[in-house]
Design a protein around this motif. Sequence first.
Motif: not given
Ligand SMILES: NC(=O)c1ccc[n+]([C@@H]2O[C@H](COP(=O)([O-])OP(=O)(O)OC[C@H]3O[C@@H](n4cnc5c(N)ncnc54)[C@H](O)[C@@H]3O)[C@@H](O)[C@H]2O)c1
Length: 253
Positions: A38, A88, A19, A184, A61, A151, A188
């Motif tokens: 990241d 994010n 995302v 989304v 982080d 979560y 992942s």
């Molecule tokens: N993918 C979905 O379906 C979905 C749906 C609703 C909400 N979200 C939200 O979207 C956001 C992104 O999720 P995503 O699906 O892209 O996940 P993802 O795992 O693809 O990406 C998340 C990124 O955050 C980074 N990350 C994790 N911990 C971290 C930290 N401590 N410091 C800095 N970076 C860190 C990871 O390395 C990764 O690159 C999240 O907040 C998630 O809850 C995702």
Amino acid sequence: MSMTLQDKVAVITGGASGVGLGIAREFVAQGARVVVTDLRKDRLDDAVAQLGPRCEGVVADVTRLADMELLYRRVEARHGRIDAVVANAGIGDHAPLGRITEEQFDRTFGVNVKGVLFTVQPALPLMSDGGTVVVIGSTASVRPPAAMSVYGGTKAAVRCLVRAWIQDIKGSGIRMNVLSPGAVDTLSLRRAAEQARGADGVAPLLASMGEGNPTGRIAAPEEIGRAAAFLSSDASSFVTGVELFVDGGMVQV
Ligand SMILES: NC(=O)c1ccc[n+]([C@@H]2O[C@H](COP(=O)([O-])OP(=O)(O)OC[C@H]3O[C@@H](n4cnc5c(N)ncnc54)[C@H](O)[C@@H]3O)[C@@H](O)[C@H]2O)c1
């Protein structure tokens, strides 16, 4: 009044994939200068290579205040200000009641709640009238699936933080909103689907995840990116404190 992000300075956490990468892509396309953060330099380098010269990557982080303060000192030295923050970075895994561990609870609240605080609070001194904060929530804030209570709790918590914060910053001209996606179509999500159902099961599982909303499909990352761009642009100048669901209508029906 500009309806785009032309020359805005944006910081997007967790922008190396999923995302966050989709949001960064849209921000760059709309003319923003984007700093993505990241955990791993190699993954950030890949993302920056895709995003082009208007983007830079900083390893930070979100759970470590010192990392975030260093990040903002770098942004200040390079750009002098921040116009848009997108909190994010987030994590979530499954554990039904009875199998939730202290470690899982602390890790999830650490990244998704403390990490949002550490992303937003130290950014504020670099922000001024017209600045925006978008916190990425989830439909789990109001409709947590089974085994996702921790979560969902983190995502309910961040909408509460934002509702209080807009009162704390009253008069600053800074707006803060929560953007809550449903499922989304990210790498992942596809990896998790493959682990659960095998390679042949990915497409049917993703299709079934979309059936629960009126559009009948899940979101593409760029659709979340465009909504984040709207909330970060002057086009949404009187929108603050909302939780904007970008979920194909899932939680409305
Ligand atoms: N993918 C979905 O379906 C979905 C749906 C609703 C909400 N979200 C939200 O979207 C956001 C992104 O999720 P995503 O699906 O892209 O996940 P993802 O795992 O693809 O990406 C998340 C990124 O955050 C980074 N990350 C994790 N911990 C971290 C930290 N401590 N410091 C800095 N970076 C860190 C990871 O390395 C990764 O690159 C999240 O907040 C998630 O809850 C995702």
